[in-house]
Design a protein around this motif. Sequence first.
Motif, PDB file in Angstrom:
ATOM      1  N   LEU A 189       0.831  -1.204   0.000  1.00  0.00           N
ATOM      2  CA  LEU A 189       0.000   0.000   0.000  1.00  0.00           C
ATOM      3  C   LEU A 189       0.866   1.253   0.000  1.00  0.00           C
ATOM      4  O   LEU A 189       0.629   2.174  -0.799  1.00  0.00           O
ATOM      5  CB  LEU A 189      -0.932  -0.006   1.216  1.00  0.00           C
ATOM      6  N   LEU A 190       1.881   1.281   0.858  1.00  0.00           N
ATOM      7  CA  LEU A 190       2.766   2.444   0.923  1.00  0.00           C
ATOM      8  C   LEU A 190       3.557   2.622  -0.365  1.00  0.00           C
ATOM      9  O   LEU A 190       3.769   3.742  -0.828  1.00  0.00           O
ATOM     10  CB  LEU A 190       3.700   2.323   2.126  1.00  0.00           C
ATOM     11  N   GLN A 191       3.987   1.519  -0.969  1.00  0.00           N
ATOM     12  CA  GLN A 191       4.727   1.600  -2.233  1.00  0.00           C
ATOM     13  C   GLN A 191       3.845   2.208  -3.324  1.00  0.00           C
ATOM     14  O   GLN A 191       4.282   3.077  -4.069  1.00  0.00           O
ATOM     15  CB  GLN A 191       5.204   0.216  -2.654  1.00  0.00           C
ATOM     16  N   LYS A 192       2.616   1.772  -3.393  1.00  0.00           N
ATOM     17  CA  LYS A 192       1.694   2.287  -4.404  1.00  0.00           C
ATOM     18  C   LYS A 192       1.433   3.777  -4.206  1.00  0.00           C
ATOM     19  O   LYS A 192       1.504   4.568  -5.158  1.00  0.00           O
ATOM     20  CB  LYS A 192       0.386   1.509  -4.344  1.00  0.00           C
ATOM     21  N   GLU A 193       1.166   4.169  -2.985  1.00  0.00           N
ATOM     22  CA  GLU A 193       0.848   5.571  -2.723  1.00  0.00           C
ATOM     23  C   GLU A 193       2.071   6.464  -2.880  1.00  0.00           C
ATOM     24  O   GLU A 193       1.966   7.576  -3.403  1.00  0.00           O
ATOM     25  CB  GLU A 193       0.244   5.725  -1.327  1.00  0.00           C
ATOM     26  N   SER A 202       4.547   5.928  -4.908  1.00  0.00           N
ATOM     27  CA  SER A 202       4.827   6.050  -6.345  1.00  0.00           C
ATOM     28  C   SER A 202       3.907   7.077  -6.994  1.00  0.00           C
ATOM     29  O   SER A 202       4.339   7.838  -7.858  1.00  0.00           O
ATOM     30  CB  SER A 202       4.705   4.698  -7.029  1.00  0.00           C
ATOM     31  N   VAL A 203       2.661   7.145  -6.561  1.00  0.00           N
ATOM     32  CA  VAL A 203       1.734   8.150  -7.098  1.00  0.00           C
ATOM     33  C   VAL A 203       2.187   9.552  -6.685  1.00  0.00           C
ATOM     34  O   VAL A 203       2.169  10.487  -7.499  1.00  0.00           O
ATOM     35  CB  VAL A 203       0.293   7.862  -6.626  1.00  0.00           C
ATOM     36  N   ILE A 204       2.608   9.702  -5.434  1.00  0.00           N
ATOM     37  CA  ILE A 204       3.079  11.003  -4.953  1.00  0.00           C
ATOM     38  C   ILE A 204       4.296  11.464  -5.742  1.00  0.00           C
ATOM     39  O   ILE A 204       4.361  12.607  -6.212  1.00  0.00           O
ATOM     40  CB  ILE A 204       3.402  10.929  -3.441  1.00  0.00           C
ATOM     41  N   PHE A 205       5.269  10.571  -5.940  1.00  0.00           N
ATOM     42  CA  PHE A 205       6.474  10.947  -6.685  1.00  0.00           C
ATOM     43  C   PHE A 205       6.168  11.204  -8.155  1.00  0.00           C
ATOM     44  O   PHE A 205       6.797  12.052  -8.774  1.00  0.00           O
ATOM     45  CB  PHE A 205       7.567   9.896  -6.537  1.00  0.00           C
ATOM     46  N   GLN A 206       5.219  10.488  -8.699  1.00  0.00           N
ATOM     47  CA  GLN A 206       4.839  10.723 -10.094  1.00  0.00           C
ATOM     48  C   GLN A 206       4.259  12.122 -10.253  1.00  0.00           C
ATOM     49  O   GLN A 206       4.574  12.827 -11.209  1.00  0.00           O
ATOM     50  CB  GLN A 206       3.834   9.672 -10.540  1.00  0.00           C
ATOM     51  N   GLN A 207       3.441  12.541  -9.313  1.00  0.00           N
ATOM     52  CA  GLN A 207       2.862  13.881  -9.382  1.00  0.00           C
ATOM     53  C   GLN A 207       3.917  14.960  -9.176  1.00  0.00           C
ATOM     54  O   GLN A 207       3.890  15.991  -9.842  1.00  0.00           O
ATOM     55  CB  GLN A 207       1.762  14.038  -8.331  1.00  0.00           C
ATOM     56  N   MET A 258      12.661  10.865 -13.705  1.00  0.00           N
ATOM     57  CA  MET A 258      11.644   9.889 -13.335  1.00  0.00           C
ATOM     58  C   MET A 258      12.089   9.192 -12.051  1.00  0.00           C
ATOM     59  O   MET A 258      13.208   8.715 -11.958  1.00  0.00           O
ATOM     60  CB  MET A 258      11.455   8.868 -14.452  1.00  0.00           C
ATOM     61  N   VAL A 259      11.193   9.168 -11.070  1.00  0.00           N
ATOM     62  CA  VAL A 259      11.460   8.508  -9.801  1.00  0.00           C
ATOM     63  C   VAL A 259      10.435   7.403  -9.624  1.00  0.00           C
ATOM     64  O   VAL A 259       9.232   7.647  -9.739  1.00  0.00           O
ATOM     65  CB  VAL A 259      11.370   9.497  -8.618  1.00  0.00           C
TER      66      VAL A 259
END
Length: 111
Positions: free
Chosen positions: A12-16, A18-23, A32-33
């Motif tokens: 769950l933390l990995q998914k969230e 990754s979304v934060i870093f993508q934004q 790209m991170v």
Amino acid sequence: MQETRQNKIARLLQKELSVIFQQQTRAMRGVMVSVTRTKISPDLSVCTAYLSVFPSERGEEIIKNINANDKTIRYELGTRVRHQLRIIPELRFFIDDSLDYIDRIDELLKK
């Protein structure tokens, strides 16, 4: 060996994250991170995230920037997972250089 609950929370933390870093990296052109792996402590208080940065030359700079802003990242993570987790874990970020290591081995094998 991690328990099932730890694995679920780590995913769950990995998914969230990754979304934060993508934004956040959308504004930075050419960077790209990605979050390659997360580990959570048995008491769920510390999350260790391994980040892969492209281009790898800017990895140290990006990690310093992320560590300087870890409080805001933790706050953003808390707003996203506040209904799933009671305590938002402390975040630690490290560079995952396994891809660079694989590329180096490939270069040596081609010689």
